[in-house]
Write an enzyme that holds these catalytic residues in place. Structure first.
Site, PDB file in Angstrom:
ATOM      1  N   GLU A 126      -7.221  16.396 -35.791  1.00 53.52           N
ATOM      2  CA  GLU A 126      -8.481  15.689 -35.552  1.00 53.52           C
ATOM      3  C   GLU A 126      -8.315  14.641 -34.454  1.00 53.52           C
ATOM      4  OE1 GLU A 126     -10.617  16.025 -39.949  1.00 53.52           O
ATOM      5  OE2 GLU A 126      -9.524  14.202 -39.425  1.00 53.52           O
ATOM      6  N   GLN A 164      -6.434   0.066  -7.633  1.00 53.67           N
ATOM      7  CA  GLN A 164      -5.607  -0.466  -8.714  1.00 53.67           C
ATOM      8  C   GLN A 164      -6.011   0.148 -10.054  1.00 53.67           C
ATOM      9  OE1 GLN A 164      -4.505  -4.745  -8.745  1.00 53.67           O
ATOM     10  NE2 GLN A 164      -5.459  -4.810 -10.771  1.00 53.67           N
ATOM     11  N   LYS A 193      -3.980   3.315 -12.150  1.00 54.68           N
ATOM     12  CA  LYS A 193      -2.768   3.314 -12.963  1.00 54.68           C
ATOM     13  C   LYS A 193      -3.038   3.326 -14.458  1.00 54.68           C
ATOM     14  CE  LYS A 193      -0.583   0.924  -9.215  1.00 54.68           C
ATOM     15  NZ  LYS A 193      -1.905   0.913  -8.540  1.00 54.68           N
ATOM     16  N   ASN A 251       0.827  -1.215   0.000  1.00 59.46           N
ATOM     17  CA  ASN A 251       0.000   0.000   0.000  1.00 59.46           C
ATOM     18  C   ASN A 251       0.857   1.259   0.000  1.00 59.46           C
ATOM     19  OD1 ASN A 251      -2.047  -1.848   0.182  1.00 59.46           O
ATOM     20  ND2 ASN A 251      -2.694  -1.292   2.242  1.00 59.46           N
ATOM     21  N   LYS A 297      -7.476  14.858 -51.720  1.00 60.95           N
ATOM     22  CA  LYS A 297      -7.632  15.176 -50.302  1.00 60.95           C
ATOM     23  C   LYS A 297      -6.304  15.325 -49.568  1.00 60.95           C
ATOM     24  CE  LYS A 297     -10.890  15.371 -48.244  1.00 60.95           C
ATOM     25  NZ  LYS A 297     -11.566  14.237 -47.608  1.00 60.95           N
ATOM     26  N   HIS A 336     -18.007  34.123 -31.572  1.00 57.73           N
ATOM     27  CA  HIS A 336     -19.121  33.324 -32.108  1.00 57.73           C
ATOM     28  C   HIS A 336     -18.796  32.781 -33.506  1.00 57.73           C
ATOM     29  CE1 HIS A 336     -21.615  34.968 -28.845  1.00 57.73           C
ATOM     30  NE2 HIS A 336     -21.081  36.147 -29.160  1.00 57.73           N
ATOM     31  N   SER A 395      -6.676  10.505 -48.817  1.00 57.23           N
ATOM     32  CA  SER A 395      -7.869   9.662 -48.862  1.00 57.23           C
ATOM     33  C   SER A 395      -7.580   8.415 -49.684  1.00 57.23           C
ATOM     34  CB  SER A 395      -9.028  10.437 -49.487  1.00 57.23           C
ATOM     35  OG  SER A 395     -10.081   9.563 -49.850  1.00 57.23           O
TER      36      SER A 395
END
Length: 476
Positions: free
Chosen positions: A309, A341, A344, A129, A302, A175, A296
């Site tokens: 992301e 436990q 972790k 502990n 692309k 905004h 892509s």
């Protein structure tokens, strides 16, 4: 033949051998179920703590010698054995056994194999502990130092971009609508300020986690005359815990670190969202380095901003670890419970995620390019100078609410005529307010709008340049 064994007899069955039994198996009458073995084992993820576990064990060994519990010869033998175990783990030559519950017992098992029965003395006066709590704190001290270093690298990337783009004007947004012109450098430095607060939160968390729990035992302390201050000195802890119950069950420091990581990831996610928008064909404000994008499998044209992301997506993952840890702890009575436990895997993954996100974004930001003609043209349109007109009228003696209404009517006029504020003549402006004079035309320039924001923290070039120099010195 009728059995002669008396009913209710409690005579224990003798075990054929003690080899391979758990360190705690003496009280149990049967071996652990294989499903329980697999369910409760943590060695597959907590083995990353091995270096810090050995560090703590070396200090504990020296403390036991100082207390007279180990002889000098025994301590020397244990230290030599621990160093050999460390070398095996460092070189990835350490062989884990199926019965190794966790990294702590794996190390003790291998230590005993190397040095013999004296290996069993190392755990004197110590419980897993307080051992685990110590390992985690030692581990976090080093990991937070590494993360702070990487945050500084990201800050330097922003400062470098701010220096390279000083003088370029872009639209500032509220905004997600164009609001007022700002310097691109001012925008980049906003993230430097955010990251500095993130570093501050990590430093604050370090103050509270940098307290040594070793010597608290399982929950009540220890019966041996160990000098905890001496152990703390060996491990560079500035303080020792003052309550053994709290010491072994405290995971506040884990929650606090996870909270700091969650705020950091929130900042990185906001940056990622802007980079995703700005790199789109609708904005075209920045070009991301090809080496940080993907294509892509179907559409040849692309160029996808996968890195930002993924950072944006991984932010939710770190949030989840924070909420999971809070939920795990909320119903636990004092002191230690096996639920802990679960700290972790959450902590390790959150740290790994934050470290990787910061590292990759530092490289990406360093390599991106601002599309100057596009951002400067965007700052010239959309009524970006409306506030300049309103403030001009205020300086002529009109109340701001009145000037706000007047300029709102001018903006409506421009929308209907499909013109920009800078295209209006003085005569047209006077139709809306007689206070407009020839000097108003100076207000209808983007550069003029920038330079008037010269106060501390404003987007005026002089203010931004001064803050940029301060950051360059600070991060040098």
């Amino acid at each position: 033949m009728k059995s002669t064994r008396r009913r209710g007899s409690t005579k224990p069955k003798a075990r054929a051998s003690t080899k391979g039994l758990k360190a705690w198996a003496g009280r149990f009458g049967e071996e652990t179920n294989r499903l329980v073995e697999a369910f409760t084992a943590s060695v597959q993820f907590d083995q990353r703590l091995y270096s810090w576990d050995i560090q703590g064990s070396l200090a504990h060994c020296r403390t036991l010698q100082r207390a007279g519990i180990l002889t000098a010869t025994e301590a020397k033998t244990l230290i030599r054995g621990l160093e050999q175990v460390q070398a095996e783990l460092d070189r990835k030559r350490f062989r884990f056994h199926p019965g190794d519950e966790d990294i702590h017992m794996a190390i003790e098992r291998r230590l005993t194999e190397l040095v013999g029965p004296v290996g069993g003395k190392l755990h004197t006066g110590r419980s897993r502990n307080d051992q685990v709590a110590t390992d985690l704190r030692l581990y976090l001290r080093d990991m937070l130092a590494t993360l702070r270093s990487r945050l500084e690298a990201l800050q330097r990337a922003f400062v470098s971009q701010a220096r390279a783009n000083l003088g370029i004007v872009m639209p500032g947004y509220t905004h997600l609508q164009r609001a007022q012109p700002v310097l691109v450098s001012h925008h980049w430095l906003a993230y430097v300020e955010m990251l500095e607060r993130d570093k501050g939160r990590l430093a604050d968390a370090l103050v509270r986690l940098n307290v040594m729990p070793l010597g608290s035992g399982a929950l009540a302390g220890t019966n041996y005359p160990v000098d905890r201050q001496y152990t703390a000195q060996l491990l560079s802890f500035p303080a020792v815990s003052q309550n053994s119950l709290d010491a072994v069950s405290d995971r506040d420091f884990v929650v606090e670190v996870l909270a700091a990581l969650a705020v950091l990831m929130m900042h990185l996610s906001r940056l990622s969202e802007e980079l995703i928008l700005w790199a789109s064909q609708e904005f075209r404000f920045v070009d991301l380095p090809d080496r940080f994008c993907t294509g892509s499998s179907m559409m040849p044209q692309k160029k996808n901003p996968d890195v930002p992301e993924l950072v944006r997506g991984k932010t939710g993952r770190v949030y989840g670890h924070l909420m999971g840890m809070l939920t795990t702890l909320k119903g636990l009575p004092l002191s230690y419970n096996r639920d802990m436990q679960e700290d972790k895997e959450a902590l390790f993954d959150a740290l790994d995620t934050a470290q990787a996100s910061v590292e990759v974004l530092a490289e990406l930001v360093q390599g991106l390019r601002v599309n100057r003609p596009v951002v400067e043209q965007a700052a010239e349109v959309g009524g970006m100078l409306a506030t300049e007109l309103a403030d001009y009228l205020v300086l002529k003696g009109l109340p701001f609410r009145e000037t706000h209404a007047i300029v709102g009517q001018i903006v409506r006029y421009c929308i209907e005529k499909r013109r920009e504020l800078a295209d209006l003549s003085l005569g047209e402006l006077k139709r809306f307010a007689k206070q407009f004079e020839a000097d108003v035309m100076e207000r209808l320039t983007v550069q003029g709008a920038i330079e008037r924001k010269s106060q501390t923290g404003g987007t005026g070039r002089q203010a931004v340049a001064a803050r940029l120099v301060a950051w360059e010195k600070r991060l040098a």
